[in-house]
Design an enzyme around this catalytic site. Structure first.
Site, PDB file in Angstrom:
ATOM      1  N   GLU A  13      -5.565   3.509   2.903  1.00  7.55           N
ATOM      2  CA  GLU A  13      -4.420   2.887   3.595  1.00  7.55           C
ATOM      3  C   GLU A  13      -4.641   2.734   5.106  1.00  7.55           C
ATOM      4  O   GLU A  13      -4.044   3.455   5.920  1.00  7.55           O
ATOM      5  CB  GLU A  13      -3.150   3.706   3.350  1.00  7.55           C
ATOM      6  CG  GLU A  13      -2.797   3.765   1.887  1.00  7.55           C
ATOM      7  CD  GLU A  13      -1.523   4.526   1.568  1.00  7.55           C
ATOM      8  OE1 GLU A  13      -0.879   4.200   0.566  1.00  7.55           O
ATOM      9  OE2 GLU A  13      -1.176   5.460   2.300  1.00  7.55           O
ATOM     10  N   GLU A  34      -3.328   2.692  -6.000  1.00  6.19           N
ATOM     11  CA  GLU A  34      -2.244   3.676  -6.160  1.00  6.19           C
ATOM     12  C   GLU A  34      -0.973   2.981  -6.612  1.00  6.19           C
ATOM     13  O   GLU A  34      -0.602   1.937  -6.078  1.00  6.19           O
ATOM     14  CB  GLU A  34      -1.932   4.371  -4.834  1.00  6.19           C
ATOM     15  CG  GLU A  34      -2.944   5.383  -4.398  1.00  6.19           C
ATOM     16  CD  GLU A  34      -2.528   6.101  -3.116  1.00  6.19           C
ATOM     17  OE1 GLU A  34      -1.316   6.312  -2.909  1.00  6.19           O
ATOM     18  OE2 GLU A  34      -3.427   6.448  -2.341  1.00  6.19           O
TER      19      GLU A  34
HETATM   20  C1  BG6 Z   1       0.147   7.097  -0.438  1.00  5.58           C
HETATM   21  C2  BG6 Z   1      -0.918   8.100  -0.106  1.00  5.58           C
HETATM   22  O1  BG6 Z   1       0.630   6.589   0.740  1.00  5.58           O
HETATM   23  O2  BG6 Z   1       1.276   7.547  -1.141  1.00  5.58           O
HETATM   24  C3  BG6 Z   1      -0.968   9.319  -1.016  1.00  5.58           C
HETATM   25  O3  BG6 Z   1      -2.168   7.487  -0.064  1.00  5.58           O
HETATM   26  C4  BG6 Z   1       0.448   9.756  -1.328  1.00  5.58           C
HETATM   27  O4  BG6 Z   1      -1.725  10.299  -0.389  1.00  5.58           O
HETATM   28  C5  BG6 Z   1       1.160   8.626  -2.049  1.00  5.58           C
HETATM   29  O5  BG6 Z   1       0.530  10.949  -2.034  1.00  5.58           O
HETATM   30  C6  BG6 Z   1       2.549   8.978  -2.535  1.00  5.58           C
HETATM   31  O6  BG6 Z   1       3.328   9.457  -1.479  1.00  5.58           O
HETATM   32  P1  BG6 Z   1       4.082  10.843  -1.582  1.00  5.58           P
HETATM   33  O7  BG6 Z   1       4.732  10.993  -0.238  1.00  5.58           O
HETATM   34  O8  BG6 Z   1       5.066  10.708  -2.671  1.00  5.58           O
HETATM   35  O9  BG6 Z   1       3.055  11.858  -1.855  1.00  5.58           O
END
Ligand code: BG6
Length: 500
Positions: A193, A394
């Site tokens: 990101e 993701e």
């Molecule tokens: C992304 C990151 O922005 O979101 C991850 O790359 C992160 O590291 C994921 O875990 C989900 O966000 P969160 O705050 O629910 O863990």
């Protein structure tokens, strides 16, 4: 006969990051990194009491963390204890039938201080063993070189990415990985990101803020000059990393990645439409434009002028950016947002940034708006823009899952979430998008990055540990585990079962 939506060889997978799973923060020669210094957030943030300022790392918070060398209340120091469970975790991924595992390497495991001359052999061995475990099951590897956490020494001594010296340290680290693991990895990603720096300067560029900023909501209380200069250093590091990798293996596949927010105009008022367009340029496309097209886009150069930002470039920087662009584009997608000129529009939380509420969408327990159609729109938009293969690095649902007395975990909401997103992916492929794969975020429960807690769970596999690290750390398959297995077996054709 109906045509299969997902192409043969589609890469169904799962994703994690080193700091959120490994734990063992001082084992195997590793030293502390920036994630190890983020304290736990032990109350659930309710949607209307979002702890946004919590994401800022202030000087006194940072110093306190450095002094606490035990586990303390720092959840990234124990993660889900993957360091000691990696064989079992990879076996579970293989049992589910995953084709690819997106993981990340901890910089502080390889170069514990970041500026060391020689790598830490124990750290290299840990990842060699882990990759061998993946190969044993035919699991491909998607390797993120830097997923937020940098050795603390690089912050203490150099001030993080605002210092250009980090470019050299990072490229040495990345080159070491290529020299040792080129044949073990299928896709490389230099930076998770890339646009995070703007929203979470500590995670993104290792920036520690003055105490007076504690409680502020806007990361731009920090000067934009510092943030964008650090971003420039990362963009140069990204290009030089591609150069180093291609020298070793010209066939190597290197991706870039952004977090995508999918802003819709709140109304058909042209002002709202323009705002949505501009948000997308400044918050997301700037980063991919540089990494995919190799040049700073004119809209950003004008933005810099308007805000009095002067990016200091060294001779040859522009040529480096132009010569080394990414082979494919990855993104994270969790929610969509709304762009509006109305300052009183209701707000909710989201990944990296707060979002304006969209009345047409449901929200997760953490207030993130659930929008599978937005994923189809995003895929079309990004593919149209760059005409290069796309990877969803993701996506997933964070939920407060419950472990039953018999070891089961019923998560029909996750199955439904994934089903809708997979349908959207199939539709995008039918629209003509070249989608290579999908790695579901947090395939095994891990410490949440935004809110530093364990109760926000994403996995197909439940880990018995609470926010403070109490528990057996034993792994349990959730209902979604079996559902995902049959989705993969049918290459995405069988999405309907699993709601009973
Ligand atoms: C992304 C990151 O922005 O979101 C991850 O790359 C992160 O590291 C994921 O875990 C989900 O966000 P969160 O705050 O629910 O863990």
């Amino acid at each position: 006969m109906k045509r299969q939506a997902f192409p043969e060889g589609f890469l169904w997978g799962g994703a994690t990051s080193a700091s959120q799973i490994e734990g063992a923060y001082l084992e195997g020669g590793k030293k502390m990194d920036t994630s190890d210094c983020r304290p736990g957030n032990f109350e659930i943030p309710s949607v209307d009491k979002i702890k946004w300022p919590y994401r800022l790392m202030t000087k006194s918070k940072f110093e306190m963390a450095l002094q606490e060398t035990g586990m303390g209340e720092y959840p990234f120091r124990w993660g889900n204890d993957h360091y000691h469970h990696y064989k079992e975790d990879i076996k579970l991924m293989a049992e589910m039938g995953l084709k690819i595992y997106r993981m990340s390497i901890s910089w502080a495991r390889i170069f514990p201080d970041g500026d060391d001359e020689q790598p830490n052999e124990e750290g290299l061995k840990f990842y060699k063993d882990l990759f061998q475990e993946c190969h044993k099951y035919g699991l491909k590897v998607y390797c993120t070189i830097l997923h937020y956490s940098i050795p603390v020494n690089l912050v203490v001594k150099y001030g993080g990415w605002k210092n250009r010296k980090l470019v050299d340290f990072y490229v040495r680290y990345a080159t070491t990985l290529f020299e040792h693991f080129m044949d073990d990895v299928d896709i490389w990603l230099p930076f998770n990101e890339s646009n995070a720096s703007v929203f979470h300067p500590y995670n993104g560029i290792g920036l520690v803020s003055e105490d007076r900023y504690a409680g502020e909501r806007d990361p731009f209380v920090e000067d934009r000059q510092t943030i964008y200069q650090a971003v420039h250093h990362q963009l140069i590091a990204n290009a030089l990393t591609i150069k180093a990798a291609k020298r070793i293996n010209p066939e190597v596949k290197i991706s870039c990645m952004i977090a995508w927010f999918c802003p819709y105009p709140a109304t058909c008022n042209p002002e709202d439409v323009l705002l949505a367009y501009k948000e997308q340029q400044y918050e997301c496309l700037f980063f991919t434009d540089v990494m995919m097209r190799g040049t700073y886009p004119p809209y950003m150069l004008e933005y810099f002028k308007r805000h009095g930002i002067r990016i200091e470039m060294q001779q040859g920087d522009e040529e480096i950016l132009a010569a080394y662009t990414s082979d494919l584009l990855s993104f994270s997608y969790y929610f969509s947002s709304v762009a509006t000129t109305d300052p009183n529009w209701q707000k909710t939380d989201g990944n990296l940034k707060r979002a304006n509420v969209n009345p047409y969408l449901k929200r997760s327990e953490w207030g993130w708006q659930i929008d599978p159609v937005g994923l189809r729109i995003t895929l079309n938009q990004l593919y149209d823009r760059y005409q290069k293969p796309i990877f969803i690095a993701e996506n997933g649902l964070g939920a407060n899952d419950r472990l039953e007395g018999d070891g089961s975990v019923h998560d029909p909401y996750r199955i439904e979430y994934l089903r809708q997103h997979f349908k959207a992916m199939a539709a995008a492929i039918e629209d003509g998008v070249e989608l290579l794969g999908y790695t579901m975020w947090g395939v095994i429960d891990l410490v949440s990055c935004g809110t530093v807690e364990m109760k926000k769970r994403y996995g197909f596999v439940y880990v018995d540990a609470d926010d403070r690290g109490n528990g057996t750390f034993r792994r349990y398959k959730k209902d979604s585990f079996a559902w995902m297995k049959q989705v993969i077996e049918s290459n995405g054709e069988n999405l309907e079962n699993g709601m009973e």
